[in-house]
Design a protein around this motif. Structure first.
Motif, PDB file in Angstrom:
ATOM      1  N   GLU A 293      12.408  23.347 -22.060  1.00  0.00           N
ATOM      2  CA  GLU A 293      12.498  21.973 -21.550  1.00  0.00           C
ATOM      3  C   GLU A 293      12.733  21.971 -20.032  1.00  0.00           C
ATOM      4  OE1 GLU A 293      11.757  19.400 -23.204  1.00  0.00           O
ATOM      5  OE2 GLU A 293      12.627  17.677 -22.199  1.00  0.00           O
TER       6      GLU A 293
ATOM      7  N   ASN B  51      25.273  23.682 -28.126  1.00  0.00           N
ATOM      8  CA  ASN B  51      26.396  24.607 -28.359  1.00  0.00           C
ATOM      9  C   ASN B  51      26.711  25.467 -27.132  1.00  0.00           C
ATOM     10  OD1 ASN B  51      24.380  26.512 -28.338  1.00  0.00           O
ATOM     11  ND2 ASN B  51      24.599  27.113 -30.494  1.00  0.00           N
TER      12      ASN B  51
ATOM     13  N   SER C 293      20.662  29.821 -14.726  1.00  0.00           N
ATOM     14  CA  SER C 293      20.741  30.645 -15.937  1.00  0.00           C
ATOM     15  C   SER C 293      22.136  31.269 -15.987  1.00  0.00           C
ATOM     16  CB  SER C 293      19.668  31.740 -15.867  1.00  0.00           C
ATOM     17  OG  SER C 293      19.893  32.720 -16.859  1.00  0.00           O
TER      18      SER C 293
ATOM     19  N   VAL D 203      10.675  13.674 -24.460  1.00  0.00           N
ATOM     20  CA  VAL D 203       9.495  14.274 -23.840  1.00  0.00           C
ATOM     21  C   VAL D 203       9.510  15.763 -24.186  1.00  0.00           C
ATOM     22  CG1 VAL D 203       8.144  14.456 -21.748  1.00  0.00           C
ATOM     23  CG2 VAL D 203       9.855  12.645 -21.947  1.00  0.00           C
ATOM     24  N   ALA D 204       8.575  16.160 -25.042  1.00  0.00           N
ATOM     25  CA  ALA D 204       8.569  17.545 -25.531  1.00  0.00           C
ATOM     26  C   ALA D 204       8.213  18.517 -24.409  1.00  0.00           C
ATOM     27  CB  ALA D 204       7.571  17.678 -26.680  1.00  0.00           C
ATOM     28  N   ALA D 205       8.766  19.704 -24.513  1.00  0.00           N
ATOM     29  CA  ALA D 205       8.587  20.709 -23.472  1.00  0.00           C
ATOM     30  C   ALA D 205       7.121  21.019 -23.204  1.00  0.00           C
ATOM     31  CB  ALA D 205       9.336  21.978 -23.872  1.00  0.00           C
TER      32      ALA D 205
ATOM     33  N   PRO E  58      21.247  24.214 -24.686  1.00  0.00           N
ATOM     34  CA  PRO E  58      21.519  23.845 -26.078  1.00  0.00           C
ATOM     35  C   PRO E  58      22.912  23.222 -26.189  1.00  0.00           C
ATOM     36  CG  PRO E  58      21.253  26.242 -25.845  1.00  0.00           C
ATOM     37  CD  PRO E  58      21.168  25.652 -24.476  1.00  0.00           C
TER      38      PRO E  58
ATOM     39  N   VAL F  99      20.179  16.988 -23.316  1.00  0.00           N
ATOM     40  CA  VAL F  99      20.663  17.766 -24.462  1.00  0.00           C
ATOM     41  C   VAL F  99      20.600  16.950 -25.758  1.00  0.00           C
ATOM     42  CG1 VAL F  99      22.626  19.048 -25.396  1.00  0.00           C
ATOM     43  CG2 VAL F  99      22.204  19.010 -22.908  1.00  0.00           C
ATOM     44  N   VAL F 100      20.100  17.572 -26.800  1.00  0.00           N
ATOM     45  CA  VAL F 100      20.049  16.939 -28.123  1.00  0.00           C
ATOM     46  C   VAL F 100      20.795  17.844 -29.107  1.00  0.00           C
ATOM     47  CG1 VAL F 100      18.597  16.012 -29.930  1.00  0.00           C
ATOM     48  CG2 VAL F 100      17.763  16.025 -27.575  1.00  0.00           C
TER      49      VAL F 100
END
Ligand SMILES: NC(=O)c1ccc[n+]([C@@H]2O[C@H](COP(=O)([O-])OP(=O)(O)OC[C@H]3O[C@@H](n4cnc5c(N)ncnc54)[C@H](OP(=O)(O)O)[C@@H]3O)[C@@H](O)[C@H]2O)c1
Length: 214
Positions: A12, A75, A31, A136-138, A73, A97-98
């Motif tokens: 994403e 988590n 990162s 909006v998908a990656a 993510p 984030v979902v």
């Protein structure tokens, strides 16, 4: 504008970076591993021909960005965000984030805060958090030659911050729709579980959402 993308080595964040860099924004990919971020930045420079893409640790990326996008993510929020709190102070922070858990009977698994965006706000109390870009998908983002057929629903507590997110969405062709305060982030994130289910049931990759009557 310099946009830092925490977790920008993922699908994403990388897709958002690909869109924004073509609109002349500078991107810093974040990162847990600065070397991995630099490698991903080099990959995106090669793919787009745009040079204004760098990589850094999430902490350094957040400090560098004018706007910070959280593309982690769910988590990974609690372990990552305390370290970037200083870098995000006063800034617009956009949460994509979902909280989805795959492979269980319940796909949408919101945290105790009510939504991941509210968790982001709790972990970054001095930031101006907006929830946006969940629908909006990656792969839609990364195929930059295609128009994206989707509305940008967004919510948050700071009007100026929401305007920044709306402008970033509109610049990539999305129709921005303000859906109110950050307490609406739960239902906003939950729609992604519906879209993911539609994709699976109808063997699609690009289910999106458009609000009628507006
Ligand atoms: N993929 C989509 O189409 C899509 C669409 C809308 C919204 N979203 C949401 O956007 C967010 C990012 O999605 P994604 O598909 O890009 O996710 P992802 O690829 O699973 O993760 C993104 C990056 O987060 C870092 N990460 C992974 N696990 C972590 C952990 N436990 N703690 C800290 N960092 C961790 C990794 O980067 P490093 O290893 O380099 O640190 C990874 O490259 C998710 O919340 C997702 O639900 C995704």
């Amino acid at each position: 504008m310099k946009i830092a993308i925490l977790g920008g080595t993922g699908k994403e964040g990388f897709g958002l970076a690909a869109r924004w860099v073509e609109l002349d924004h500078a991107i810093v990919i974040g990162s847990r591993d600065a070397e991995r971020a630099r490698a991903k930045a080099a990959e995106l420079r090669a793919a787009t021909g745009c040079q204004s893409i760098t990589g850094a640790s999430n902490r350094d990326a957040a400090a560098e960005g004018d706007v910070v996008v959280v593309a982690l993510p769910a988590n990974g929020l609690a372990s990552t965000l305390p370290d970037v709190r200083d870098g995000c102070r006063g800034k617009v922070v956009i949460s994509t984030v979902v909280p989805l858990t795959f492979g269980t009977s319940r796909l949408f698994t919101p945290p105790a805060a009510g939504s991941s965006a509210e968790e982001v706000q709790a972990l970054l109390p001095e930031a101006r958090v907006v929830a946006a870009f969940h629908h909006v998908a990656a792969h839609e983002l990364s195929e930059t030659e295609h128009e994206i057929d989707c509305d940008l629903l967004y919510c948050g507590g700071d009007a100026d911050a929401k305007q920044v997110a709306a402008t970033l969405g509109a610049s990539m062709g999305l129709r921005p729709l303000d859906i109110g305060p950050l307490t609406n982030a739960g239902p906003l994130e939950g729609i992604t579980a519906v879209l993911a289910t539609v994709n699976r049931r109808y063997k699609l990759k690009n289910a999106g959402i458009k609000i009628t009557g507006v």
